[in-house]
Write an enzyme that holds these catalytic residues in place. Structure first.
Site, short mmCIF file in Angstrom:
data_model
loop_
_atom_site.label_atom_id
_atom_site.label_comp_id
_atom_site.label_asym_id
_atom_site.label_seq_id
_atom_site.Cartn_x
_atom_site.Cartn_y
_atom_site.Cartn_z
N LYS A 166 -8.51 4.03 2.12
CA LYS A 166 -9.02 2.33 2.18
C LYS A 166 -9.46 1.31 0.99
CE LYS A 166 -11.34 5.28 5.94
NZ LYS A 166 -12.37 5.64 6.67
N GLY A 199 -20.18 13.87 15.57
CA GLY A 199 -19.49 12.32 14.82
C GLY A 199 -18.08 12.23 15.30
#
Ligand code: ATR
Length: 290
Positions: free
Chosen positions: A71, A252
Site C-alpha cells: 500500500k 471489522g
C-alpha cells in the site's frame, strides 16, 4: 450458471503478498454479476509491486485493489495520487484511466463511515478517539478520524512509531500500558479526560489468538463506542468485552465492506448495497467453518 468470458470482458484484480485469504474477489465478482457488468476480478500474488503496475498497463487491467505489503511502496509507481491517499501515504485502489494510473485510498472512508453510523450524532467532531496501533491501518484510520474533527490519541506499544503518527495527526501519544492503567483511573475519577471511541488497528485478537485483547476490560464503560478492524473472528475478545460493558460496537467486517463498496464505486461508478456484500461475506465465512 457459468459466466461468459469474452475478449471484451474487463479485468480487475488485487495485488498483495499473500492474497490467498482475500475476500475481495468474492465481493467484487458478486457485484459484477449482480449489476450484469462484463468484468472479472482475480487475485494475484506478486513479489514486487512494480511488476503489478506494469501488468496493469501492459494487460489493460481496468482497476486494482492493493493490499499488504504494497500500500505504501506502490505510490512511486503511479501517475497521479488522490489528495487523501497522498496525505495518508497509502494507496489501496488503482484506477487505469486510458493507461494513466490513479491511486486512491478507500480504507480511510471505510473506517470512518461505519463508526459515524454507530454514533447517535452521526459525527466524530470533538470526540476523543483512542487508536490502538501505529501501522498502516492505524494511519488510514487516524487521518480519516482527524479529518472528521476527532481528537486523536495514538496508543501504541512502541513509543517511537506511536509518536511519529501522533504528530502527523496533531494528536497525543500514550503507551499501551499507560492507556490500560490510566483509563482505569479515569473510571474512578470522571474528571479526568475520557475516551469516547476506541479503535483497535493491531492484529491482537486475530485467529488463532482469539483470547487476547489489547484493552484491559476494566477500562470500558457504556458511554464508549468500540471498533475492531480484526474480522477473523467477527466477535473478537475486545468486542465481546465491550459488549459486556454496554458499549456500542462496530466489527471489522464493517470497515472491510465500506472500503470495498467505495472501491467498487471507483471501479464502476455504481454505489453498491452494503447489506448484500456483508451477507455474501458472512455466508462464505460460515461455509469455511463447516
Ligand atoms: P498494519 O500495516 O497492518 O497496520 P504494521 O505496520 O505491522 O501492520 O503495524 C502493526 C501495529 O500493531 C503496530 O503499531 C504494532 O505495534 P509496534 O509499533 O509496537 O510494533 C501493533 N502490534 C502488533 N502486535 C501487537 C501486540 N501483540 N501488542 C501490541 N501492539 C501490537
Amino acid at each position: 450458471m457459468t459466466k461468459l468470458i469474452t475478449p471484451a470482458t474487463k479485468l480487475y484484480c488485487i495485488f498483495g503478498k499473500p492474497v490467498s485469504h482475500s475476500m475481495s474477489p468474492l465481493i467484487h465478482n458478486m457485484l459484477f454479476n449482480k449489476f450484469s457488468i462484463d468484468a472479472l476480478y482475480l487475485a494475484f500474488q506478486v513479489n514486487d509491486i512494480k511488476q503489478g503496475v506494469d501488468a496493469i498497463k501492459n494487460l489493460g487491467i481496468k482497476g486494482a485493489s492493493i493490499t499488504i505489503p504494497f500500500k505504501e511502496s506502490i505510490l512511486e509507481h503511479l501517475d497521479e495520487i488522490d489528495e487523501t491517499a497522498r496525505e495518508i501515504g497509502a494507496v489501496n485502489t488503482v484506477i487505469n484511466k486510458d493507461g494513466y494510473l490513479w491511486g486512491f485510498n478507500t480504507d480511510c472512508a471505510g473506517a470512518v463511515e461505519p463508526l459515524k453510523e454507530a454514533l447517535s450524532e452521526n459525527s466524530l467532531k470533538g470526540k476523543n478517539i483512542s487508536i490502538i496501533g501505529a501501522g498502516g491501518a492505524a494511519r488510514a484510520v487516524a487521518f480519516g478520524a482527524k479529518k472528521e474533527g476527532g481528537n486523536i490519541t495514538i496508543v501504541n506499544r512502541s513509543k517511537e512509531k506511536g509518536e511519529v503518527l501522533a504528530i502527523e495527526v496533531n494528536g497525543k501519544y500514550l503507551s499501551l500500558s499507560e492507556f490500560n492503567k490510566q483509563a482505569s483511573i479515569n473510571s474512578i475519577n470522571n474528571n479526568l479526560e475520557h475516551t469516547d471511541i476506541i479503535i483497535n488497528t493491531t492484529s491482537v485478537g486475530m485467529t488463532p489468538n482469539i483470547d487476547e485483547s489489547p484493552v484491559n476490560p476494566s477500562i470500558l464503560n457504556k458511554k464508549m463506542t468500540v471498533m475492531d478492524i480484526v474480522y477473523n473472528p467477527l466477535e473478537t475478545k475486545l468486542l465481546k468485552d465491550a459488549d459486556d460493558a454496554g458499549c456500542k460496537i462496530v466489527d471489522g467486517l464493517s470497515m472491510f465492506i465500506h472500503q470495498g463498496a467505495a472501491q467498487f464505486e471507483l471501479f464502476t461508478g455504481i454505489k453498491p448495497p452494503r447489506q448484500i456484500m456483508r451477507e455474501s461475506v458472512l455466508k462464505n465465512m460460515a461455509k469455511k467453518h463447516q
